[in-house]
Design a protein around this motif. Structure first.
Motif, PDB file in Angstrom:
ATOM      1  N   ASN A  26       0.838  -1.198   0.000  1.00 28.51           N
ATOM      2  CA  ASN A  26       0.000   0.000   0.000  1.00 28.51           C
ATOM      3  C   ASN A  26       0.871   1.244   0.000  1.00 28.51           C
ATOM      4  OD1 ASN A  26      -2.461  -1.405   0.089  1.00 28.51           O
ATOM      5  ND2 ASN A  26      -2.409  -1.529   2.312  1.00 28.51           N
ATOM      6  N   VAL A  27       0.585   2.150  -0.921  1.00 28.73           N
ATOM      7  CA  VAL A  27       1.350   3.396  -1.045  1.00 28.73           C
ATOM      8  C   VAL A  27       0.354   4.543  -1.140  1.00 28.73           C
ATOM      9  CG1 VAL A  27       3.111   4.660  -2.326  1.00 28.73           C
ATOM     10  CG2 VAL A  27       3.125   2.150  -2.330  1.00 28.73           C
ATOM     11  N   LYS A  28       0.524   5.582  -0.326  1.00 28.65           N
ATOM     12  CA  LYS A  28      -0.372   6.732  -0.400  1.00 28.65           C
ATOM     13  C   LYS A  28      -0.080   7.553  -1.650  1.00 28.65           C
ATOM     14  CE  LYS A  28      -1.438   7.218   4.501  1.00 28.65           C
ATOM     15  NZ  LYS A  28      -1.470   8.123   5.670  1.00 28.65           N
ATOM     16  N   SER A  29      -1.133   8.041  -2.258  1.00 25.90           N
ATOM     17  CA  SER A  29      -1.007   8.804  -3.491  1.00 25.90           C
ATOM     18  C   SER A  29      -0.064   9.989  -3.310  1.00 25.90           C
ATOM     19  CB  SER A  29      -2.382   9.312  -3.927  1.00 25.90           C
ATOM     20  OG  SER A  29      -2.297  10.051  -5.109  1.00 25.90           O
ATOM     21  N   GLY A  30       0.844  10.146  -4.272  1.00 29.08           N
ATOM     22  CA  GLY A  30       1.820  11.227  -4.220  1.00 29.08           C
ATOM     23  C   GLY A  30       3.153  10.809  -3.659  1.00 29.08           C
ATOM     24  N   ASN A  31       3.210   9.658  -2.971  1.00 27.88           N
ATOM     25  CA  ASN A  31       4.469   9.182  -2.387  1.00 27.88           C
ATOM     26  C   ASN A  31       5.269   8.369  -3.397  1.00 27.88           C
ATOM     27  OD1 ASN A  31       3.600  10.352  -0.054  1.00 27.88           O
ATOM     28  ND2 ASN A  31       3.394   8.466   1.115  1.00 27.88           N
ATOM     29  N   THR A  70      20.419   0.421 -17.333  1.00 33.08           N
ATOM     30  CA  THR A  70      21.380  -0.550 -17.866  1.00 33.08           C
ATOM     31  C   THR A  70      21.933  -1.461 -16.778  1.00 33.08           C
ATOM     32  OG1 THR A  70      23.172   1.069 -17.600  1.00 33.08           O
ATOM     33  CG2 THR A  70      22.067   0.982 -19.755  1.00 33.08           C
ATOM     34  N   ASP A  71      21.377  -1.365 -15.579  1.00 32.16           N
ATOM     35  CA  ASP A  71      21.773  -2.260 -14.493  1.00 32.16           C
ATOM     36  C   ASP A  71      20.575  -2.514 -13.597  1.00 32.16           C
ATOM     37  OD1 ASP A  71      21.506  -0.122 -12.560  1.00 32.16           O
ATOM     38  OD2 ASP A  71      23.443   0.635 -13.232  1.00 32.16           O
ATOM     39  N   THR A  72      20.793  -3.269 -12.531  1.00 33.35           N
ATOM     40  CA  THR A  72      19.685  -3.654 -11.655  1.00 33.35           C
ATOM     41  C   THR A  72      19.742  -2.970 -10.291  1.00 33.35           C
ATOM     42  OG1 THR A  72      20.942  -5.579 -10.899  1.00 33.35           O
ATOM     43  CG2 THR A  72      19.458  -5.894 -12.773  1.00 33.35           C
ATOM     44  N   THR A  73      20.428  -1.858 -10.217  1.00 34.35           N
ATOM     45  CA  THR A  73      20.462  -1.128  -8.948  1.00 34.35           C
ATOM     46  C   THR A  73      19.073  -0.593  -8.610  1.00 34.35           C
ATOM     47  OG1 THR A  73      21.129   0.873 -10.135  1.00 34.35           O
ATOM     48  CG2 THR A  73      22.885  -0.476  -9.158  1.00 34.35           C
ATOM     49  N   ALA A  74      18.836  -0.356  -7.329  1.00 37.64           N
ATOM     50  CA  ALA A  74      17.524   0.081  -6.848  1.00 37.64           C
ATOM     51  C   ALA A  74      17.154   1.445  -7.407  1.00 37.64           C
ATOM     52  CB  ALA A  74      17.507   0.107  -5.329  1.00 37.64           C
ATOM     53  N   ILE A  75      15.865   1.655  -7.581  1.00 37.27           N
ATOM     54  CA  ILE A  75      15.358   2.941  -8.061  1.00 37.27           C
ATOM     55  C   ILE A  75      14.150   3.336  -7.222  1.00 37.27           C
ATOM     56  CG2 ILE A  75      16.128   2.549 -10.441  1.00 37.27           C
ATOM     57  CD1 ILE A  75      13.194   1.844 -11.107  1.00 37.27           C
ATOM     58  N   LYS A  76      13.648   4.542  -7.447  1.00 39.74           N
ATOM     59  CA  LYS A  76      12.405   5.005  -6.852  1.00 39.74           C
ATOM     60  C   LYS A  76      11.442   5.378  -7.969  1.00 39.74           C
ATOM     61  CE  LYS A  76      13.986   6.832  -2.383  1.00 39.74           C
ATOM     62  NZ  LYS A  76      13.107   5.973  -1.571  1.00 39.74           N
ATOM     63  N   LEU A  77      10.180   5.042  -7.790  1.00 44.78           N
ATOM     64  CA  LEU A  77       9.139   5.447  -8.716  1.00 44.78           C
ATOM     65  C   LEU A  77       8.093   6.254  -7.962  1.00 44.78           C
ATOM     66  CD1 LEU A  77       8.629   2.193 -10.846  1.00 44.78           C
ATOM     67  CD2 LEU A  77       9.901   4.251 -11.463  1.00 44.78           C
ATOM     68  N   THR A  78       7.402   7.131  -8.661  1.00 39.86           N
ATOM     69  CA  THR A  78       6.422   8.002  -8.026  1.00 39.86           C
ATOM     70  C   THR A  78       5.001   7.560  -8.352  1.00 39.86           C
ATOM     71  OG1 THR A  78       5.684  10.296  -7.738  1.00 39.86           O
ATOM     72  CG2 THR A  78       6.378   9.627  -9.953  1.00 39.86           C
ATOM     73  N   THR A  79       4.080   7.883  -7.470  1.00 43.48           N
ATOM     74  CA  THR A  79       2.669   7.553  -7.676  1.00 43.48           C
ATOM     75  C   THR A  79       1.847   8.770  -8.077  1.00 43.48           C
ATOM     76  OG1 THR A  79       2.104   7.983  -5.354  1.00 43.48           O
ATOM     77  CG2 THR A  79       2.845   5.757  -5.915  1.00 43.48           C
ATOM     78  N   THR A  80       2.499   9.891  -8.296  1.00 41.43           N
ATOM     79  CA  THR A  80       1.802  11.162  -8.476  1.00 41.43           C
ATOM     80  C   THR A  80       0.716  11.111  -9.545  1.00 41.43           C
ATOM     81  OG1 THR A  80       3.753  12.385  -7.752  1.00 41.43           O
ATOM     82  CG2 THR A  80       2.104  13.607  -8.995  1.00 41.43           C
ATOM     83  N   ILE A 116       1.208  -2.857  -6.631  1.00 41.98           N
ATOM     84  CA  ILE A 116       1.018  -1.937  -5.517  1.00 41.98           C
ATOM     85  C   ILE A 116      -0.425  -1.445  -5.511  1.00 41.98           C
ATOM     86  CG2 ILE A 116       3.416  -1.146  -5.432  1.00 41.98           C
ATOM     87  CD1 ILE A 116       2.535   1.334  -7.008  1.00 41.98           C
ATOM     88  N   ASN A 117      -0.892  -1.030  -4.342  1.00 42.84           N
ATOM     89  CA  ASN A 117      -2.203  -0.411  -4.205  1.00 42.84           C
ATOM     90  C   ASN A 117      -2.008   1.047  -3.826  1.00 42.84           C
ATOM     91  OD1 ASN A 117      -3.794  -2.848  -4.557  1.00 42.84           O
ATOM     92  ND2 ASN A 117      -3.059  -3.448  -2.535  1.00 42.84           N
ATOM     93  N   ILE A 118      -2.568   1.949  -4.635  1.00 46.59           N
ATOM     94  CA  ILE A 118      -2.472   3.371  -4.343  1.00 46.59           C
ATOM     95  C   ILE A 118      -3.672   3.783  -3.495  1.00 46.59           C
ATOM     96  CG2 ILE A 118      -2.158   5.678  -5.286  1.00 46.59           C
ATOM     97  CD1 ILE A 118       0.041   3.704  -6.016  1.00 46.59           C
ATOM     98  N   LEU A 119      -3.399   4.344  -2.314  1.00 44.92           N
ATOM     99  CA  LEU A 119      -4.438   4.774  -1.386  1.00 44.92           C
ATOM    100  C   LEU A 119      -4.592   6.290  -1.439  1.00 44.92           C
ATOM    101  CD1 LEU A 119      -3.468   2.621   1.734  1.00 44.92           C
ATOM    102  CD2 LEU A 119      -4.823   1.959  -0.264  1.00 44.92           C
ATOM    103  N   ALA A 120      -5.657   6.788  -0.828  1.00 41.05           N
ATOM    104  CA  ALA A 120      -5.846   8.233  -0.724  1.00 41.05           C
ATOM    105  C   ALA A 120      -4.693   8.863   0.034  1.00 41.05           C
ATOM    106  CB  ALA A 120      -7.169   8.536  -0.021  1.00 41.05           C
ATOM    107  N   ALA A 121      -4.372  10.083  -0.337  1.00 38.10           N
ATOM    108  CA  ALA A 121      -3.177  10.736   0.209  1.00 38.10           C
ATOM    109  C   ALA A 121      -3.314  11.074   1.686  1.00 38.10           C
ATOM    110  CB  ALA A 121      -2.873  12.004  -0.586  1.00 38.10           C
ATOM    111  N   LYS A 122      -4.543  11.345   2.157  1.00 35.02           N
ATOM    112  CA  LYS A 122      -4.695  11.751   3.551  1.00 35.02           C
ATOM    113  C   LYS A 122      -5.960  11.177   4.163  1.00 35.02           C
ATOM    114  CE  LYS A 122      -7.019  16.218   2.831  1.00 35.02           C
ATOM    115  NZ  LYS A 122      -8.099  16.035   3.807  1.00 35.02           N
TER     116      LYS A 122
END
Length: 361
Positions: free
Chosen positions: A46-51, A81-91, A117-123
């Protein structure tokens, strides 16, 4: 040899054959990297929207790759070009479930890993309480499924086989002024007014009906291929619920689906959405068999408010059997746009309540 012993011997031989086959397969592919799974996100995170959220994959013996392409649903998010960790946004993601795919390319071959992932309400939603302004008489035989206020009258759609109908009702005394009865085999559900027409659903009968608003003459019978629950009209499109956490959008002219939203608060999905009303740019929805009305953002499905109507009507005192208490719950929302009056009802309740809500948190 007993029959059981023979079966066990066959099972043993089959097991040995499988082991040999797997060993041969592993030997033939020993030079090929084996990509196993996502370390992050775990399935169903679960990820809050915008995170943002972390993305990392676990792969096999060889850590050399040509490229990794990450997709959210079917849309490319990033390529590496590699498998290092990344961050993605839900915005820019809608609320609800989204499929995450890592498409790994190496030496002309590719392998897909998936998670979701499940996107939840931001607040957290605002909380509201209520004040009763007036109690209006209501027919206690009316199993309310849909309620509308229009030009000084209530319009009701009622349920239960043998008793379902569409009715126009005097607001002040509860008298039924006009009625169109459904076939006794049908279970009526939500209604909404669209211009000079009224649309009425049925529960599980795969039918909907269009009436002339003034005469109640049936103009059309439609095929409706999902459970019918609530209906509303926002001036542009029809809103409908089916007891899940999804609100569907229908074209006002041909009644075909043109979109949808999934409804979530900051903790998870909100299911059992029932009767609907569109009020000042928001969707109000009864949560079936609860004392709660949720206030929903129609753009993204986020629950922005919750109205707690506990204590409005003593169902336990009025209905004397467990079955009646369980069935005759809060349901029905109507709004007088000109007078800014909010009305709520329940199934077979003796009153329709005009209430005023106020924020408590």
């Amino acid at each position: 040899m007993h029959f059981g012993q023979k079966i066990n011997q066959l099972k043993t031989l089959l097991f040995i054959a499988i082991v040999i086959s797997l060993a041969s397969s592993c030997s033939n592919s020993s030079t090929k990297a084996t990509y196993r799974s996502f370390i992050s996100p775990l399935v169903g995170l679960n990820v809050k929207s915008g995170n943002d959220f972390d993305v990392k994959i676990l792969f096999g013996k060889e850590n050399k790759v040509d490229s990794v392409v990450y997709l959210i649903d079917t849309v490319k998010a990033i390529s590496k070009t590699d498998t290092t960790a990344i961050k993605l946004t839900t915005t820019d993601l809608k609320l609800g479930n989204h499929l995450l795919t890592a498409k790994i390319y190496n030496a002309g071959e590719s392998e897909d890993l998936t998670s979701n992932i499940n996107i939840l309400a931001a607040k957290e939603p605002d909380l509201y309480t209520y004040k009763v302004i007036s109690k209006l008489p209501h027919d206690t035989s009316a199993y309310v499924e849909g309620l509308e206020y229009h030009n000084g009258f209530f319009y009701e759609g009622t349920g239960e086989k043998g008793s379902s109908d569409l009715r126009k009702v005097n607001v002040q005394n509860g008298k039924v002024l006009q009625r169109a009865r459904l076939d006794t085999a049908l279970f009526g559900e939500g209604i909404t007014i669209i211009g000079n027409k009224i649309l009425q659903l049925t529960w599980m009968d795969k039918k909907a009906f269009v009436y002339d608003k003034d005469t109640f003459k049936q103009l059309a019978e439609l095929t409706y291929n999902r459970e019918g629950w609530g209906l509303a009209f926002d001036g542009q499109k029809i809103l409908t619920s089916d007891g899940s956490n999804t609100i569907y959008f229908l074209d006002k002219d041909n009644y075909q689906q043109i979109g949808s939203i999934d409804v979530y608060d900051d903790k998870g999905e909100i299911r059992s959405l029932n009767e609907l009303e569109y009020i000042d740019g928001k969707i109000y929805a009864n949560v079936y068999q609860t004392n709660t009305i949720v206030i929903i953002n129609p753009e993204n499905g986020a629950v922005e408010g919750k109205i707690d109507l506990t204590g409005l009507f003593p169902v336990a005192d009025y209905f004397k059997t467990d079955d009646a208490r369980g069935n005759n719950v809060l349901n029905g929302i109507a709004y007088d746009q000109a007078g800014k009056r909010l009305f709520v009802a329940g199934k077979k309740w003796p009153y329709i309540f005009q209430i005023q809500i106020s924020r408590v948190k």
